[in-house]
Design a protein around this motif. Structure first.
Motif, PDB file in Angstrom:
ATOM      1  N   MET A  29     -41.260 -24.373  21.328  1.00 48.15           N
ATOM      2  CA  MET A  29     -42.592 -24.209  22.013  1.00 48.15           C
ATOM      3  C   MET A  29     -43.493 -23.522  21.062  1.00 48.15           C
ATOM      4  SD  MET A  29     -40.545 -22.300  23.375  1.00 48.15           S
ATOM      5  CE  MET A  29     -39.856 -23.013  24.888  1.00 48.15           C
ATOM      6  N   GLN A  30     -44.576 -23.551  21.257  1.00 49.38           N
ATOM      7  CA  GLN A  30     -45.474 -22.567  20.650  1.00 49.38           C
ATOM      8  C   GLN A  30     -46.446 -21.696  21.862  1.00 49.38           C
ATOM      9  OE1 GLN A  30     -47.827 -25.428  18.256  1.00 49.38           O
ATOM     10  NE2 GLN A  30     -47.191 -23.952  16.687  1.00 49.38           N
ATOM     11  N   LYS A  67     -54.031 -17.626  18.607  1.00 49.11           N
ATOM     12  CA  LYS A  67     -52.990 -18.295  17.692  1.00 49.11           C
ATOM     13  C   LYS A  67     -51.911 -18.667  18.636  1.00 49.11           C
ATOM     14  CE  LYS A  67     -55.646 -17.160  14.218  1.00 49.11           C
ATOM     15  NZ  LYS A  67     -56.529 -17.878  13.511  1.00 49.11           N
ATOM     16  N   LEU A  68     -51.176 -19.653  18.212  1.00 44.15           N
ATOM     17  CA  LEU A  68     -49.736 -20.320  18.800  1.00 44.15           C
ATOM     18  C   LEU A  68     -48.675 -19.782  17.896  1.00 44.15           C
ATOM     19  CD1 LEU A  68     -51.195 -23.765  19.460  1.00 44.15           C
ATOM     20  CD2 LEU A  68     -50.910 -22.054  21.172  1.00 44.15           C
ATOM     21  N   MET A  69     -47.938 -18.838  18.824  1.00 43.07           N
ATOM     22  CA  MET A  69     -46.634 -18.535  17.833  1.00 43.07           C
ATOM     23  C   MET A  69     -45.357 -19.293  17.909  1.00 43.07           C
ATOM     24  SD  MET A  69     -46.547 -14.622  19.187  1.00 43.07           S
ATOM     25  CE  MET A  69     -46.260 -14.793  21.033  1.00 43.07           C
ATOM     26  N   GLY A 113     -44.476 -18.154   9.233  1.00 42.88           N
ATOM     27  CA  GLY A 113     -45.254 -19.546   9.592  1.00 42.88           C
ATOM     28  C   GLY A 113     -46.247 -19.488  10.564  1.00 42.88           C
ATOM     29  N   THR A 114     -45.999 -18.587  11.612  1.00 40.52           N
ATOM     30  CA  THR A 114     -46.984 -18.403  12.796  1.00 40.52           C
ATOM     31  C   THR A 114     -48.256 -18.115  12.263  1.00 40.52           C
ATOM     32  OG1 THR A 114     -45.350 -18.017  14.544  1.00 40.52           O
ATOM     33  CG2 THR A 114     -47.439 -16.992  14.878  1.00 40.52           C
ATOM     34  N   PRO A 115     -49.505 -18.849  12.553  1.00 40.10           N
ATOM     35  CA  PRO A 115     -50.669 -18.583  12.022  1.00 40.10           C
ATOM     36  C   PRO A 115     -51.188 -17.162  12.531  1.00 40.10           C
ATOM     37  CG  PRO A 115     -50.573 -20.571  13.232  1.00 40.10           C
ATOM     38  CD  PRO A 115     -49.227 -20.032  13.416  1.00 40.10           C
ATOM     39  N   TYR A 122     -43.772 -13.349  15.562  1.00 45.65           N
ATOM     40  CA  TYR A 122     -45.107 -12.624  15.817  1.00 45.65           C
ATOM     41  C   TYR A 122     -46.229 -13.397  14.851  1.00 45.65           C
ATOM     42  CZ  TYR A 122     -41.683  -8.864  16.544  1.00 45.65           C
ATOM     43  OH  TYR A 122     -40.758  -8.222  17.097  1.00 45.65           O
ATOM     44  N   ARG A 123     -47.517 -13.338  15.504  1.00 43.83           N
ATOM     45  CA  ARG A 123     -48.764 -13.611  14.663  1.00 43.83           C
ATOM     46  C   ARG A 123     -48.514 -13.123  13.004  1.00 43.83           C
ATOM     47  NH1 ARG A 123     -53.492 -11.549  17.523  1.00 43.83           N
ATOM     48  NH2 ARG A 123     -52.314 -10.313  18.498  1.00 43.83           N
ATOM     49  N   GLY A 124     -48.808 -13.955  12.162  1.00 44.61           N
ATOM     50  CA  GLY A 124     -48.549 -13.835  10.669  1.00 44.61           C
ATOM     51  C   GLY A 124     -47.142 -13.513  10.249  1.00 44.61           C
TER      52      GLY A 124
END
Length: 305
Positions: free
Chosen positions: A50-51, A57-59, A111-113, A106-108
């Motif tokens: 899932m995200q 943002k979507l993790m 590949g998580t935006p 985590y964000r960043g």
């Protein structure tokens, strides 16, 4: 012409024998475009991806779902800096023991935006908790939203401490070679001065590897730690955490002293449910994976329902 017709006829016969005949001669069923076929039925163990939304943002995330109807207790498994050791062997072992396990980036990171920062990581952990507590999500994953445990390795241990301190509903958390990021910066500044503290922290972060992280620099992260050091030290969280079940695991990586000091401070504050375990290994627990798993599973098994 006769030879050409004969050759064409032979080719058609061969094509038919090999299953290569044109569609008008042998109708074919519609192709299945899925790569794998989902298992059908029941309460089997499975993996769901899932995200998870966090601050726009979507993790990227996945859950190892335990077998059985549940509802299962759940673990959120928090990775370190930058996250090369994911501890997914522990996740599989915990699932076999009846726990759902959520792993996310985590964000960043990976590949998580978004942009990576320690503050964002704290927010992202809270977002993961909120996600699992949604009734629809909990139902789909067959988990009990009232029995969520945090387990963090290295920087993930820091995230576990921060998230548990900010969320009284978390009754238990475990740290594996946790990095007291705020406490370390405070100590460096006290002994070496602000400029040298930033330089040393920046160098250490760069040495860990920044390639999987986006939107940050070693110097910027070091300055963030210096800015929040007093609030982000483990010792500053003792009062908020003194009524929790805690497991503190250490190794021969140079972080044992600060983790033992944290465990001692919790006990001194009145926490009677603090367990500690030292394993003679490196920061990734490379040659003690089975012992690490046994330690975590035994602690989880002893938690109240």
């Amino acid at each position: 012409m006769h030879r050409a017709a004969t050759a064409t006829a032979l080719l058609l016969v061969l094509a038919g024998m090999l299953g290569l005949a044109p569609a008008r001669l042998h109708a074919q069923p519609a192709a299945d475009t899925s790569i794998v076929t989902a298992a059908k039925g029941g309460d089997r163990a499975e993996m769901q991806t899932m995200q998870i939304p966090s601050h726009g943002k979507l993790m990227n995330a996945l859950v190892y779902v335990a077998a059985g109807a549940g509802p299962h207790p759940a673990v959120i498994l928090l990775h370190g800096f930058p996250g090369n050791e994911r501890n997914l062997d522990l996740a599989q072992d915990m699932r076999r023991a009846g726990w759902d396990v959520l792993y996310f980036n985590y964000r960043g990171s990976w590949g998580t935006p978004g942009d990576f920062s320690f503050a964002h990581g704290i927010e992202d952990t809270a977002a993961a908790l909120a996600y699992l507590r949604q009734p629809g999500v909990a139902g789909k994953l067959r988990l009990d939203p009232n029995r969520i445990v945090l387990i963090g390795h290295s920087m993930g241990g820091f995230m576990a401490v921060e998230a548990a301190a900010g969320d009284p509903a978390i009754k238990a958390f475990a740290t594996i070679s946790a990095a007291d990021l705020g406490g370390r910066l405070q100590s460096l500044r006290a002994t070496q001065g602000e400029h040298q503290a930033i330089a040393r922290a920046s160098e250490g972060l760069a040495d860990e590897g920044m390639a999987p992280l986006a939107g940050c620099t070693p110097d910027g992260l070091a300055r963030e730690l210096l800015q929040h050091g007093a609030d982000w030290s483990f010792q500053s969280r003792v009062d908020a955490l003194k009524n929790r079940s805690v497991l503190v695991v250490t190794s021969d990586d140079g972080l044992a002293a600060e983790n033992n000091a944290f465990a001692a401070a919790l006990r001194k504050a009145g926490d009677t449910r603090v367990s500690t375990k030292h394993l003679p290994t490196d920061h990734a627990y490379s040659d003690q994976r089975l012992e690490l798993s046994k330690t975590v599973l035994a602690w989880l098994a002893g938690l109240p329902n």
